[in-house]
Design a protein around this motif. Sequence first.
Motif, PDB file in Angstrom:
ATOM      1  N   ALA A  59      30.096  37.519  34.082  1.00  0.00           N
ATOM      2  CA  ALA A  59      29.643  38.013  35.136  1.00  0.00           C
ATOM      3  C   ALA A  59      30.637  37.659  36.368  1.00  0.00           C
ATOM      4  O   ALA A  59      31.179  38.378  37.151  1.00  0.00           O
ATOM      5  CB  ALA A  59      28.250  37.710  35.735  1.00  0.00           C
ATOM      6  N   GLY A  95      33.875  37.067  35.914  1.00  0.00           N
ATOM      7  CA  GLY A  95      35.073  37.781  35.547  1.00  0.00           C
ATOM      8  C   GLY A  95      34.781  39.144  36.395  1.00  0.00           C
ATOM      9  O   GLY A  95      35.992  39.572  37.039  1.00  0.00           O
ATOM     10  N   LEU A  96      33.765  39.715  36.291  1.00  0.00           N
ATOM     11  CA  LEU A  96      33.830  40.961  36.882  1.00  0.00           C
ATOM     12  C   LEU A  96      33.787  40.700  38.311  1.00  0.00           C
ATOM     13  O   LEU A  96      34.378  41.656  39.085  1.00  0.00           O
ATOM     14  CB  LEU A  96      32.187  41.584  36.255  1.00  0.00           C
ATOM     15  N   THR A 149      37.429  40.601  39.640  1.00  0.00           N
ATOM     16  CA  THR A 149      38.180  41.677  39.777  1.00  0.00           C
ATOM     17  C   THR A 149      37.514  42.892  40.817  1.00  0.00           C
ATOM     18  O   THR A 149      38.295  43.364  41.651  1.00  0.00           O
ATOM     19  CB  THR A 149      38.125  42.535  38.409  1.00  0.00           C
ATOM     20  N   LEU A 150      36.176  42.762  41.022  1.00  0.00           N
ATOM     21  CA  LEU A 150      35.764  43.280  42.049  1.00  0.00           C
ATOM     22  C   LEU A 150      36.184  42.975  43.597  1.00  0.00           C
ATOM     23  O   LEU A 150      36.684  43.692  44.283  1.00  0.00           O
ATOM     24  CB  LEU A 150      34.286  43.504  42.121  1.00  0.00           C
ATOM     25  N   THR A 153      38.969  41.234  44.186  1.00  0.00           N
ATOM     26  CA  THR A 153      40.296  41.596  44.177  1.00  0.00           C
ATOM     27  C   THR A 153      40.578  42.928  44.819  1.00  0.00           C
ATOM     28  O   THR A 153      41.274  43.221  45.807  1.00  0.00           O
ATOM     29  CB  THR A 153      41.025  41.405  42.972  1.00  0.00           C
ATOM     30  N   MET A 154      39.672  43.917  44.244  1.00  0.00           N
ATOM     31  CA  MET A 154      39.635  45.238  44.491  1.00  0.00           C
ATOM     32  C   MET A 154      39.486  45.648  46.040  1.00  0.00           C
ATOM     33  O   MET A 154      40.238  46.435  46.625  1.00  0.00           O
ATOM     34  CB  MET A 154      38.769  46.122  43.697  1.00  0.00           C
ATOM     35  N   THR A 198      46.189  44.696  49.066  1.00  0.00           N
ATOM     36  CA  THR A 198      47.185  44.440  47.795  1.00  0.00           C
ATOM     37  C   THR A 198      48.516  43.739  48.281  1.00  0.00           C
ATOM     38  O   THR A 198      48.743  43.713  49.565  1.00  0.00           O
ATOM     39  CB  THR A 198      47.597  45.815  47.394  1.00  0.00           C
ATOM     40  N   HIS A 199      49.167  43.284  47.160  1.00  0.00           N
ATOM     41  CA  HIS A 199      50.423  42.607  47.386  1.00  0.00           C
ATOM     42  C   HIS A 199      51.718  43.384  47.419  1.00  0.00           C
ATOM     43  O   HIS A 199      52.719  42.705  47.726  1.00  0.00           O
ATOM     44  CB  HIS A 199      50.488  41.584  46.594  1.00  0.00           C
ATOM     45  N   THR A 200      51.508  44.524  46.959  1.00  0.00           N
ATOM     46  CA  THR A 200      52.786  45.645  46.676  1.00  0.00           C
ATOM     47  C   THR A 200      53.562  45.636  47.961  1.00  0.00           C
ATOM     48  O   THR A 200      53.116  45.951  49.186  1.00  0.00           O
ATOM     49  CB  THR A 200      52.237  46.827  46.243  1.00  0.00           C
TER      50      THR A 200
END
Lengths: 320, 215
Positions: free
Chosen positions: B19, B21-22, B25-26, B28-29, B33-35
């Motif tokens: 949980a 881990g999920l 990622t959620l 971070t979404m 973003t770092h792009t």
Amino acid sequence: MNDTLEVALRLLAVFVIFLVLPLVIGQTEHKVMAHMQGRLGPMYAGGFHGWAQLVADGVKFAQKEDVVPANADRRVFQLAPAVALLPYLLVLVAIPIGPDNAVGEAIDAGIFFVLAVMGVGVLGSLMAGWASANKFSLLGGLRTAAQLLAYELPMLLTAASVAMAAGTVSLPGMLDAFEWWWVPWQIVGGVVFFVAGLAELQRPPFDAPVADSEIIFGAYTEYTGLRFALFLLAEYAGIVVLSGLTAVLFLGGWHGPFADELGWLWTLLKTLALAFVVIWLRATYPRLREDQLQKLAWTVLIPLALAQIALTGVVKVAIS
Amino acid sequence: MALDDLAQKKSGWPGSGLAKGLAVTLRTMTRKTHTAQYPDTLPELPPRSRGVIGLFEENCTVCMLCARECPDWCIYIDSHKETVPAATPGGRERSQNVLDRFAIDFALCMYCGICIEVCPFDALFWSPEFEYAETDIRDLTHERDKLREWMWTVPEPPALDPGAEEPKEIAAARKTADKLAAAQAAEAAAAAAPGPSDAPGQPGAPGAPGEGAPS
């Protein structure tokens, strides 16, 4: 004449869904996975946030040379992508989308049909692995076979649990019998079905058969061009089918507020939410080792599925 | 440390790691973003970025210090001497260096910044400009006109941190100003003091310099 037209319309609708939804999910995967990793994902193709990335990919694949290895079993090698892809189209025909017979073709033994045909899809990977004349492909094919054997059983058992609850094996019939409290009642079965389905699709974290760091790309190593694209499309069509089936069997399909008019929307929403979970799991978990994979199926999923069947039976008897 | 981690891991309910881990990622979404979308949006470079070296040739005296200190000798300077006529009648003629060529080969430059550090006349500066790639390595030798153009891209030096020490020149100027002010104050005090107590006090020595001002 009228019947022919109706059948044609239904099949056309299913075909359009079959062509569009996998691409939508593939694009969502690009974007969702990118954002989960702090990236932007495709930004150029099509202008607005790279919406046409998969179209561009398709054009690229179509331009590539279609190579068949010299030692490959030509016929089987060339047939494998079709065998991998077509079963999902057939399954889609049987999944009910809304109330009042809104289904490609209502099949009486729907659940049997669906599970049996989904199993055929995996055959494509086996054919590809065997016919490629490549050690990595063969290893991938064998892993696929082992995975199919391990995960088909819990999938079948949990589907049987829902069939027991509904007292029918027809998918529209199951939905007609659906009550909201089935969701908590069948939740364990639902999770087992979903996880087993993921494993059958060879999606991460169950992607040992195509583990690129170990065996290149498993059964698809020798494929190029359009045939390779068909395998990829089969994976995403598989996500659509698995999410749709899970939604229909365990989340009540078209049931929801205003189901009479908006039933199809509920099915679509539930399917897409589950597809998001598929993507989410891919972005989160590392690949299971081959032995962990088998252990999960035989020591966790199958006992859970059996327990679910027992629970379903007990509750069913208690109600009646 | 490792044992603590293990104990913590054991204490969670089964699947809590999954949980977690999920959740990662959620989360971070939902974040930015770092792009870096570089060609579309230019990067925000920190102050004192070492992009390219600009030449403020009006300050250059052709002392050649930069060329001599350059570790890979990528600065080329040519000059000649001109004679400046005497400024005052009967004075001596002076000779002056005139810059003919100032070029930096950025194919050799390793961006160490030593030339900028050693320049005693503040003629060389870092500019954050970095888009000067060429298709031929020889085109990377940039002459004085190009280097002068880059001077326009040199940003103002960033302000000092709030708690930072005063710059030396400002400290020195302040010291001088303070000294002057103190002297003036003392002078004024001295001038004011003899006024009321003129008769009884000492009429001689201390009042003498102060008496010059009022009179």
